[in-house]
Enzyme design. Structure first.
Site, PDB file in Angstrom:
ATOM      1  N   GLU A 139       0.844  -1.199   0.000  1.00 54.76           N
ATOM      2  CA  GLU A 139       0.000   0.000   0.000  1.00 54.76           C
ATOM      3  C   GLU A 139       0.879   1.250   0.000  1.00 54.76           C
ATOM      4  OE1 GLU A 139      -3.270   0.451  -0.478  1.00 54.76           O
ATOM      5  OE2 GLU A 139      -2.494   2.491  -0.535  1.00 54.76           O
TER       6      GLU A 139
ATOM      7  N   CYS B 213       6.107   4.687   9.260  1.00 57.05           N
ATOM      8  CA  CYS B 213       6.632   3.974   8.087  1.00 57.05           C
ATOM      9  C   CYS B 213       8.110   4.224   7.801  1.00 57.05           C
ATOM     10  CB  CYS B 213       5.799   4.311   6.865  1.00 57.05           C
ATOM     11  SG  CYS B 213       4.139   3.622   6.991  1.00 57.05           S
TER      12      CYS B 213
ATOM     13  N   ARG C 298       3.347   8.595  16.003  1.00 59.80           N
ATOM     14  CA  ARG C 298       4.352   7.544  16.068  1.00 59.80           C
ATOM     15  C   ARG C 298       5.678   8.062  15.484  1.00 59.80           C
ATOM     16  NH1 ARG C 298       0.876   2.568  13.601  1.00 59.80           N
ATOM     17  NH2 ARG C 298       0.108   4.234  12.265  1.00 59.80           N
TER      18      ARG C 298
ATOM     19  N   ASN D 238       9.870   3.889  -0.129  1.00 57.99           N
ATOM     20  CA  ASN D 238       9.974   4.623   1.136  1.00 57.99           C
ATOM     21  C   ASN D 238      11.418   5.000   1.462  1.00 57.99           C
ATOM     22  OD1 ASN D 238       7.310   4.822   1.670  1.00 57.99           O
ATOM     23  ND2 ASN D 238       7.259   3.413   3.408  1.00 57.99           N
TER      24      ASN D 238
ATOM     25  N   PHE E  81       9.422  16.196  -1.849  1.00 58.39           N
ATOM     26  CA  PHE E  81      10.271  15.703  -0.753  1.00 58.39           C
ATOM     27  C   PHE E  81      11.631  16.382  -0.702  1.00 58.39           C
ATOM     28  CE2 PHE E  81       7.089  12.725   0.072  1.00 58.39           C
ATOM     29  CZ  PHE E  81       7.327  12.238   1.348  1.00 58.39           C
TER      30      PHE E  81
ATOM     31  N   LEU F 229      -0.557   4.514   0.179  1.00 60.00           N
ATOM     32  CA  LEU F 229      -1.277   5.707   0.637  1.00 60.00           C
ATOM     33  C   LEU F 229      -0.433   6.485   1.646  1.00 60.00           C
ATOM     34  CD1 LEU F 229      -2.314   5.155   3.756  1.00 60.00           C
ATOM     35  CD2 LEU F 229      -4.046   3.813   2.624  1.00 60.00           C
TER      36      LEU F 229
HETATM   37  P1  NAD Z   1      -1.966   0.231  12.742  1.00 59.14           P
HETATM   38  O1  NAD Z   1      -1.145  -0.067  13.942  1.00 59.14           O
HETATM   39  O2  NAD Z   1      -2.684   1.535  12.652  1.00 59.14           O
HETATM   40  O3  NAD Z   1      -3.049  -0.919  12.525  1.00 59.14           O
HETATM   41  C1  NAD Z   1      -2.802  -2.282  12.646  1.00 59.14           C
HETATM   42  C2  NAD Z   1      -4.060  -2.933  13.214  1.00 59.14           C
HETATM   43  O4  NAD Z   1      -3.929  -4.356  13.126  1.00 59.14           O
HETATM   44  C3  NAD Z   1      -4.325  -2.615  14.681  1.00 59.14           C
HETATM   45  O5  NAD Z   1      -5.625  -2.072  14.824  1.00 59.14           O
HETATM   46  C4  NAD Z   1      -4.198  -3.986  15.377  1.00 59.14           C
HETATM   47  O6  NAD Z   1      -5.065  -4.109  16.488  1.00 59.14           O
HETATM   48  C5  NAD Z   1      -4.580  -4.911  14.255  1.00 59.14           C
HETATM   49  N1  NAD Z   1      -4.136  -6.314  14.410  1.00 59.14           N
HETATM   50  C6  NAD Z   1      -2.950  -6.803  14.816  1.00 59.14           C
HETATM   51  N2  NAD Z   1      -2.940  -8.157  14.772  1.00 59.14           N
HETATM   52  C7  NAD Z   1      -4.155  -8.536  14.331  1.00 59.14           C
HETATM   53  C8  NAD Z   1      -4.770  -9.803  14.058  1.00 59.14           C
HETATM   54  N3  NAD Z   1      -4.108 -10.954  14.244  1.00 59.14           N
HETATM   55  N4  NAD Z   1      -6.050  -9.813  13.621  1.00 59.14           N
HETATM   56  C9  NAD Z   1      -6.726  -8.655  13.425  1.00 59.14           C
HETATM   57  N5  NAD Z   1      -6.193  -7.427  13.657  1.00 59.14           N
HETATM   58  C10 NAD Z   1      -4.923  -7.367  14.097  1.00 59.14           C
HETATM   59  O7  NAD Z   1      -0.971   0.058  11.494  1.00 59.14           O
HETATM   60  P2  NAD Z   1      -1.054   0.789  10.068  1.00 59.14           P
HETATM   61  O8  NAD Z   1      -0.429   2.129  10.157  1.00 59.14           O
HETATM   62  O9  NAD Z   1      -2.420   0.653   9.534  1.00 59.14           O
HETATM   63  O10 NAD Z   1      -0.060  -0.134   9.232  1.00 59.14           O
HETATM   64  C11 NAD Z   1      -0.382  -1.457   8.877  1.00 59.14           C
HETATM   65  C12 NAD Z   1       0.636  -1.973   7.874  1.00 59.14           C
HETATM   66  O11 NAD Z   1       0.575  -1.184   6.683  1.00 59.14           O
HETATM   67  C13 NAD Z   1       2.083  -1.887   8.348  1.00 59.14           C
HETATM   68  O12 NAD Z   1       2.806  -2.961   7.809  1.00 59.14           O
HETATM   69  C14 NAD Z   1       2.566  -0.586   7.717  1.00 59.14           C
HETATM   70  O13 NAD Z   1       3.952  -0.580   7.508  1.00 59.14           O
HETATM   71  C15 NAD Z   1       1.842  -0.607   6.402  1.00 59.14           C
HETATM   72  N6  NAD Z   1       1.619   0.712   5.801  1.00 59.14           N
HETATM   73  C16 NAD Z   1       1.280   1.768   6.584  1.00 59.14           C
HETATM   74  C17 NAD Z   1       1.029   3.007   6.009  1.00 59.14           C
HETATM   75  C18 NAD Z   1       0.662   4.204   6.858  1.00 59.14           C
HETATM   76  O14 NAD Z   1       0.694   5.313   6.334  1.00 59.14           O
HETATM   77  N7  NAD Z   1       0.298   4.032   8.116  1.00 59.14           N
HETATM   78  C19 NAD Z   1       1.134   3.161   4.623  1.00 59.14           C
HETATM   79  C20 NAD Z   1       1.453   2.052   3.851  1.00 59.14           C
HETATM   80  C21 NAD Z   1       1.692   0.828   4.452  1.00 59.14           C
END
Ligand code: NAD
Length: 431
Positions: free
Chosen positions: A149, A261, A328, A209, A250, A151
């Site tokens: 992803e 991230c 974070r 990234n 950037f 975004l």
């Molecule tokens: P986040 O911490 O906001 O959300 C993760 C969620 O997963 C939490 O609500 C947690 O309770 C839940 N979770 C954990 N284990 C679980 C399970 N076994 N079953 C169901 N739910 C479970 O994290 P995020 O920022 O949404 O990031 C998620 C992933 O996406 C990461 O790998 C991150 O690197 C990637 N990512 C993040 C972004 C960003 O901008 N935040 C962008 C691209 C990719």
């Protein structure tokens, strides 16, 4: 299609809501019961522009539901997205235990052919590991695809609805075609769906990234060199940005990158490379530079104000970037911890991150609900996040509230000469 999104965080919730918006039936699953309860009541636990309306609309239409029961949701889904966290382990590697746990639970629940799309940012080889653990837990047919992803928090909904590109790593045609169909509504304006093998898709997310983080650290070093020689980083940036081979994104210097991230993904790529027998020296430096840049504004304060013991410091901006409540790895944490260690008192304002800040600092800092309240009687103001509402403040009101008209601007919001004309001692980055 019937879809499940496992992990309802910043990514999972946006993905789920946007896919419901195009007519799919989506179940967003999370292990956090409080989060699911609040979402069921239509309360979105994070701030992301446009997200709350999108969630409510699709909830009302019953295309989007929230659940803690992965097994029930997954049983009926054609595609299951895994969007759980992949936090850094002690050694900097990405911890994929939540991805593997979700995959195992899902495998036990599947009743029919299912596409498992990994949205979380995961090291090369994770799709392979997911295939293994699932294969051991089920005899049902399934395909694992890597669907990183891209975004950005702060414009996540917009980014998902209008992506630059969609990346699909898939080894099987059937899964690839299902993903194409699912993403077709988002790519009608010509954004490509780039398909490839899983390992390349996994690595491409880290590469993007890491490249962005490198640009940030590079420009921060240019800014630091500018300061040594009396050059102005704004002018330098304009020249660099207008080079068609480089482009303007950037290139703004500041107080370092943060968020969930860049820091984690840079570390994870350094770690993965090392595991593969390669030392990624540029990225090691990117990380080191970022660590020192996060302290840069604090050091400037010390240079100008001397001892900070007992000084009252106002702070504008706490989130790691504007238009999100996410703190974070925010540079504001490094800065405020340094101020508190030095004996300063901190009064801070952020348009959205008050709740996140309370969780980080408790009662160690004062949080106020209006920007000007963070200026009353302060010895200096530090600007840490470039929220739009800070860009055109009432300077005479600011000056009248502050004990001393001193501003440390970590985001270069203002023109230095104008700030002098307004009667401020103004310190920024690289100018
Ligand atoms: P986040 O911490 O906001 O959300 C993760 C969620 O997963 C939490 O609500 C947690 O309770 C839940 N979770 C954990 N284990 C679980 C399970 N076994 N079953 C169901 N739910 C479970 O994290 P995020 O920022 O949404 O990031 C998620 C992933 O996406 C990461 O790998 C991150 O690197 C990637 N990512 C993040 C972004 C960003 O901008 N935040 C962008 C691209 C990719």
């Amino acid at each position: 299609m019937r879809l499940t999104v496992v992990g309802t965080g910043y990514v999972g919730l946006v993905v789920g809501a946007c896919l419901a918006e195009t007519g799919n039936n989506v179940v967003c699953v999370d292990i956090d019961e409080r989060k699911i309860r609040s979402l069921r009541r239509g309360r979105v636990p994070i701030y992301e522009p446009g997200l709350e309306e999108l969630v409510r609309r699709n909830q009302t239409e019953k295309r989007l539901v929230f659940s803690t029961a992965l097994s029930r949701a997954a049983r009926k889904s054609e595609v299951v997205f895994i969007a759980v966290g992949t936090p850094p382990g002690e050694d900097g590697s990405a911890d994929v235990q939540y991805v593997l746990a979700a995959a195992t639970e899902l495998a036990r629940a599947m009743h029919d052919y299912t596409v498992v799309a990994i949205k979380s940012t995961v090291p090369v080889g994770t799709a392979e590991r997911v295939r293994d653990v699932m294969g051991r837990a089920t005899s049902q047919p399934f395909s694992v695809v890597s669907n990183p992803e891209f975004l950005k928090q702060g414009s996540a909904v917009e980014d998902f609805l209008k992506p630059d590109r969609v990346v699909v790593g898939a080894d099987e045609t059937r899964a690839r075609e299902i993903m194409r169909t699912l993403y077709a509504p988002f790519t009608r304006t010509g954004a490509p769906i780039i398909t490839m093998d899983c390992a390349s898709a996994e690595l491409s997310k880290y590469a993007a990234n890491a490249m962005l983080a490198t640009r940030v650290s590079f420009m921060n070093e240019i800014a630091n060199v500018c300061e040594r020689f009396g050059a102005n980083v704004d002018e330098v940036r304009r020249v660099v940005a207008s080079d068609g081979r480089i482009g303007p994104s950037f290139l703004f210097p500041g107080i370092g990158y943060g968020g969930s991230c860049f820091p984690k993904d840079v570390q994870a790529l350094v770690h993965s490379a090392r595991k593969g027998g390669y030392r990624f020296r540029i990225l090691e430096a990117v990380e080191t530079v970022n660590g020192s840049q996060k302290r840069r504004l604090f050091e400037k304060m010390q240079e100008v104000l001397g001892s900070l013991e007992g000084k009252q410091i106002g702070i504008w901006g706490l989130s790691f970037k504007p238009r999100t409540d996410d703190m974070r790895e925010a540079p504001s944490i490094t800065m405020i911890e340094a101020l508190l260690d030095a004996g300063a008192k901190v009064v801070a304002y952020d348009p959205q991150a008050q709740r996140s800040a309370r969780a980080v600092f408790g009662s160690r800092i004062a949080l106020v609900s209006h920007s000007y309240d963070a200026l009353k009687g302060v010895d200096a103001l530090g600007i840490l996040t470039e929220w739009n509402e800070f860009r055109e403040p009432d300077f005479s009101r600011m000056r009248s509230l502050m004990r001393a008209p001193v501003i440390f601007d970590g985001r270069n919001l203002f023109d230095a000469a104008q700030m002098r004309a307004h009667g401020f001692a103004y310190h920024s980055i690289g100018r």
